[in-house]
Motif scaffolding. Structure first.
Motif, PDB file in Angstrom:
ATOM      1  N   GLY A 512       0.777  -1.405   0.096  1.00 48.72           N
ATOM      2  CA  GLY A 512       0.186  -0.115  -0.091  1.00 48.72           C
ATOM      3  C   GLY A 512       0.874   1.257  -0.087  1.00 48.72           C
ATOM      4  N   ALA A 513       0.489   2.341  -0.970  1.00 49.34           N
ATOM      5  CA  ALA A 513       1.427   3.438  -0.965  1.00 49.34           C
ATOM      6  C   ALA A 513       1.462   4.202   0.359  1.00 49.34           C
ATOM      7  N   THR A 514       0.373   4.097   1.045  1.00 49.21           N
ATOM      8  CA  THR A 514       0.535   5.012   2.219  1.00 49.21           C
ATOM      9  C   THR A 514       0.679   4.166   3.491  1.00 49.21           C
ATOM     10  N   ASP A 515       1.487   3.117   3.421  1.00 53.03           N
ATOM     11  CA  ASP A 515       2.001   2.352   4.489  1.00 53.03           C
ATOM     12  C   ASP A 515       2.582   3.341   5.473  1.00 53.03           C
ATOM     13  N   PRO A 516       2.323   3.390   6.903  1.00 51.50           N
ATOM     14  CA  PRO A 516       3.374   4.145   7.552  1.00 51.50           C
ATOM     15  C   PRO A 516       4.413   3.765   8.090  1.00 51.50           C
ATOM     16  N   VAL A 517       4.793   2.458   7.943  1.00 51.81           N
ATOM     17  CA  VAL A 517       6.386   1.813   8.310  1.00 51.81           C
ATOM     18  C   VAL A 517       7.172   1.596   7.184  1.00 51.81           C
ATOM     19  N   VAL A 518       6.662   1.172   6.073  1.00 51.51           N
ATOM     20  CA  VAL A 518       7.646   1.042   5.002  1.00 51.51           C
ATOM     21  C   VAL A 518       7.004   1.755   3.693  1.00 51.51           C
ATOM     22  N   THR A 519       8.088   2.562   3.154  1.00 52.93           N
ATOM     23  CA  THR A 519       7.807   3.400   2.339  1.00 52.93           C
ATOM     24  C   THR A 519       7.612   2.745   0.715  1.00 52.93           C
ATOM     25  N   GLU A 520       6.810   3.438  -0.210  1.00 51.92           N
ATOM     26  CA  GLU A 520       6.709   2.933  -1.617  1.00 51.92           C
ATOM     27  C   GLU A 520       7.840   2.738  -2.532  1.00 51.92           C
ATOM     28  N   ASP A 521       8.502   3.793  -2.112  1.00 49.46           N
ATOM     29  CA  ASP A 521       9.941   3.762  -2.666  1.00 49.46           C
ATOM     30  C   ASP A 521      10.733   2.847  -2.532  1.00 49.46           C
ATOM     31  N   SER A 522      10.789   2.375  -0.966  1.00 43.81           N
ATOM     32  CA  SER A 522      11.776   1.294  -0.631  1.00 43.81           C
ATOM     33  C   SER A 522      11.358  -0.081  -1.093  1.00 43.81           C
ATOM     34  N   VAL A 523      10.232  -0.213  -1.363  1.00 43.44           N
ATOM     35  CA  VAL A 523       9.485  -1.350  -1.818  1.00 43.44           C
ATOM     36  C   VAL A 523       9.980  -1.761  -3.347  1.00 43.44           C
ATOM     37  N   GLY A 524       9.582  -0.537  -4.039  1.00 49.91           N
ATOM     38  CA  GLY A 524       9.796  -0.578  -5.608  1.00 49.91           C
ATOM     39  C   GLY A 524      11.240  -0.746  -5.764  1.00 49.91           C
ATOM     40  N   GLN A 525      12.360  -0.022  -5.090  1.00 46.21           N
ATOM     41  CA  GLN A 525      13.695  -0.253  -5.302  1.00 46.21           C
ATOM     42  C   GLN A 525      14.345  -1.656  -4.894  1.00 46.21           C
ATOM     43  N   PHE A 526      13.656  -2.341  -3.628  1.00 51.08           N
ATOM     44  CA  PHE A 526      13.930  -3.603  -3.356  1.00 51.08           C
ATOM     45  C   PHE A 526      13.627  -4.537  -4.323  1.00 51.08           C
ATOM     46  N   ALA A 527      12.508  -4.320  -4.948  1.00 59.67           N
ATOM     47  CA  ALA A 527      12.073  -5.411  -5.667  1.00 59.67           C
ATOM     48  C   ALA A 527      12.714  -5.232  -7.020  1.00 59.67           C
ATOM     49  N   ALA A 528      13.097  -4.025  -7.362  1.00 62.25           N
ATOM     50  CA  ALA A 528      13.949  -4.087  -8.754  1.00 62.25           C
ATOM     51  C   ALA A 528      15.364  -4.518  -8.409  1.00 62.25           C
TER      52      ALA A 528
END
Length: 565
Positions: A512-528
C-alpha cells in the motif's frame, strides 16, 4: 559531557513516567514520547549508535520491566508451579527418581496424583512404566507414556518434555495429550485412517496396554478375528508395533476441536500439531480442502484473522489458506532456542513448518508472508525450493535498514524501530507497557496506538467488520506476552535480504502506497534490485489485505495457479 538543566529535567520526567506506567497504563503515551526524545537526542541527527545513553535511564527501564512483570501479564518460567502454566492440560513435574514434585489441578483430578508420591503409584500401562523407569535419568524428550484416568480408566497418554531452562540433569515434565477420551477421538481415527467401528474399538483397547486375549474377553470376538483386525489397523495407520500406534493415536488428539475433528473451512477454531520435539503448533485453515495450497505466515500484530467477506473470497477463488501460528504467538508453544537466540528464529520456524506441511500432506505450496511474516517466507523458499513454488508477500516485505525509512515512520513506530535497532535491551519494557495499555484501554487504545486518524488504515480499521477482528486478533497473538513480538522486532530492523539470495521461484510483493512503516519507494527499489514483481496500490496503507482483499487474493490465485500446476 555535563547535562544542561533542561536535559536533567527531561531525564527526571522520563524516569518518573517509567515507574508511573507500571501502575497506570494510561501514562504509556507520555512515557514513549519522553523515551523517544531521549533516544533521538542520544542518536543525533545521523541516527548513529547512541554514545551517551544514560545508564541511569537504562537501569530504571529494566527495573520497570520487573515491576510490570509482577503486576501485569506475566509469562510463566518453566520452573513455575504447574497450576500457573498457560497450558490447561494435566501436567506433572517429576524428580529424576520419579517423585511427583508438582501436579496441576487436572492431573490431580484425572490421575489422582499427589505431590510427594511416586509416579509409579499411578495407573500406568506395564510397558510405559518399564520405559519411564528406564528413561527418568536420561535427556530423552517427546516419549509418550500411557496412564489411565482415575475414574473411567480410559487411556490418558502423556508426553515427556524437557524444561526450557534445563541444562544437563533436570526434572521431568509430563504433559497430557488430552484430558478425556471421547467419541471425537474415535471419530478422528475413523476419519483419518478409514478404520471401521470395530477396528477403532480394538485400537483403543490396544492403547490401554491390553493383550489380544484380554480384548477378546471384553469384545466377545475370537483372537483370530482380532489378529486380522490388528493387521488391518497397522496397514491403515502405517504402523508396525504398539508404540508406533500409540504415537499416531495420541498425536491425532491435537486435531480434535469441540465440533469437528477436521481442519474447518471457517478457520475459526485453532487446531494443534505436535512438533517433533514435543512443542505444540496451533493452526487454522480457510478455503476448500482441495484448493490451491498457500501457506500464510502471519505478522506480529494480528495473526491469521480475516473478515467474513475475505473468507468468502478465499472459498470462491479456490484457495486453501493454511495458517500456522508461529512459536510463542497465540496458543503455540514458544521455542526456547529462539527465545535465547532471536537470530535463529527464521531457520527454526522453517524446520517446524516443513514437518507441519508434511503432516498435512502438502508437498508443494505458495508461501504468503504478511508484514513481518515476509522474511520467514523468503527463508523458507530459500531453504526448501522443492517445497515452495512461489512467494507472495503482503505489506512491508523489505528490510528496514535505511535511516530514511525509519525517519518516514509515524513517531510511535519510529521510536519502536530505533529501540529495536540500537537498544534492544530496552524494548521489552516498551512492549510490555504497550500491552498493558491495550489491556486497560481496549479497542480504542489499540487503534490509536497503531493507526493515525485520517489515514486509509484508520478508516479500514474502524469499519465494523474489521474493528473487532483486528483487536481480537491482536489480543490472541500477544496472549503469551512480548517475547515473540520482540523477536520479530529484532529482525525487521536488520538486513535480512540475504534470505532472498538465489531464489529461483517467482516473487510478488503487494504493498500500500500510504503504509506508515515501509515506504512505496523502498519496496519498489528492493523489488527492482532483487528481480521481484511489485504491485503498489494507491490510497491504501499497511492494511492492504483488508482494503483490497479481493484483488490481493486474485493475484495470489494467479501465482498459485501458474506455479502449482
Amino acid at each position: 559531557m555535563t547535562k544542561t538543566q533542561g536535559e536533567e529535567d527531561a531525564q527526571t520526567a522520563l524516569i518518573q513516567a517509567i515507574y508511573e506506567v507500571a501502575i497506570d497504563p494510561h501514562v504509556y503515551d507520555r512515557m514513549v514520547d519522553l523515551w523517544g526524545r531521549h533516544l533521538l537526542h542520544t542518536l543525533g541527527e545521523d541516527l548513529q549508535s547512541p554514545q551517551d545513553l544514560s545508564p541511569e535511564v537504562a537501569e530504571h527501564l529494566l527495573r520497570a520491566f520487573e515491576i510490570l512483570d509482577r503486576l501485569g501479564r506475566k509469562e510463566q518460567p518453566a520452573a513455575a508451579p504447574l497450576d500457573l502454566q498457560p497450558s490447561k492440560r494435566a501436567e506433572l513435574r517429576l524428580s529424576q527418581g520419579g517423585k511427583i514434585l508438582d501436579a496441576s489441578p487436572l492431573a490431580v483430578e484425572n490421575l489422582g496424583a499427589t505431590v510427594g508420591q511416586s509416579v509409579f503409584d499411578l495407573a500406568l500401562s506395564p510397558e510405559s512404566a518399564t520405559r519411564l523407569n528406564q528413561q527418568l535419568g536420561s535427556p530423552a524428550s517427546n516419549d509418550i507414556y500411557v496412564f489411565f484416568a482415575k475414574g473411567d480408566k480410559h487411556p490418558f497418554p502423556m508426553v515427556r518434555q524437557i524444561p526450557s531452562d534445563a541444562a544437563g540433569a533436570c526434572d521431568v515434565i509430563l504433559t497430557a495429550l488430552h484430558n478425556t477420551w471421547t467419541e471425537a477421538h474415535d471419530q478422528t481415527l475413523r476419519q483419518m485412517f478409514g478404520l471401521t467401528v470395530a477396528e477403532t474399538r480394538v485400537a483403543r483397547e490396544l492403547l490401554t496396554g491390553a493383550t489380544l486375549p484380554e480384548i477378546a474377553s471384553v469384545t466377545g470376538r475370537s483372537v483370530d478375528t482380532l489378529r486380522t483386525q490388528l493387521k488391518s489397523i497397522r496397514r491403515k495407520t502405517y504402523t508396525s508395533n504398539q508404540q508406533q500406534l500409540v504415537r499416531i493415536m495420541t498425536g491425532l488428539e491435537a486435531l480434535i476441536a469441540p465440533e469437528s475433528s477436521a481442519c474447518e473451512n471457517t478457520g475459526r477454531t485453532d487446531h494443534v500439531f505436535l512438533l517433533p520435539d514435543g512443542r505444540k503448533m496451533a493452526y487454522r485453515c480457510f478455503g476448500p480442502d482441495r484448493g490451491l495450497p498457500c501457506l500464510f505466515i502471519h505478522n506480529m500484530l494480528n495473526g491469521p484473522n480475516f473478515p467474513a467477506a475475505l473468507v468468502r473470497d478465499i472459498h470462491r477463488l479456490g484457495i486453501r489458506l493454511i495458517c500456522p501460528i508461529r512459536p510463542g504467538f497465540g496458543s503455540s508453544d514458544p521455542d526456547p532456542v529462539t527465545k535465547a537466540h532471536p537470530k535463529e528464529a527464521p531457520d527454526r520456524f522453517c524446520a517446524d513448518v516443513t514437518a507441519f506441511l508434511k503432516h498435512l500432506g502438502h508437498a508443494r505450496v505458495v508461501a504468503v508472508g504478511h508484514m513481518s511474516g515476509a522474511l520467514y517466507a523468503y527463508r523458507l523458499a530459500q531453504l526448501h525450493p522443492d517445497l515452495v513454488a512461489g512467494v507472495f508477500n503482503i505489506s512491508g516485505a523489505v528490510p528496514i535498514t535505511d535511516m530514511r525509512q525509519i525517519r518516514a515512520m509515524h513517531y510511535r513506530q519510529q521510536v519502536m524501530a530505533l529501540t529495536a535497532r540500537f537498544t534492544p535491551r530496552m524494548l521489552p519494557t516498551l512492549l510490555r507497557a504497550g500491552i498493558s495499555q491495550i489491556d486497560s484501554g481496549g479497542v480504542e487504545a489499540f487503534l490509536n496506538a497503531l493507526y493515525r486518524r485520517g489515514t486509509p488504515d484508520r478508516a479500514i480499521a474502524e469499519r465494523v467488520e474489521n474493528r473487532d477482528m483486528l483487536f481480537t486478533g491482536f489480543r490472541q497473538i500477544i496472549q503469551q506476552g512480548h517475547h515473540s513480538f520482540a523477536i520479530d522486532s529484532y529482525h525487521v530492523v536488520r538486513d535480512w535480504s540475504r534470505y532472498c539470495d538465489g531464489l529461483q521461484q517467482p516473487v510478488t510483493l503487494i504493498h500500500g502506497a500510504t503504509d506508515p512503516v515501509v515506504t512505496e519507494d523502498s519496496v519498489g527499489q528492493f523489488a527492482a534490485r532483487m528481480g521481484f514483481d511489485a504491485e503498489i496500490h494507491s490510497n491504501v496503507g499497511q492494511l492492504v489485505l483488508y482494503h483490497k482483499g479481493r484483488e490481493v487474493l486474485q493475484g495470489l490465485k494467479e501465482l498459485a495457479g501458474k506455479t502449482l500446476g
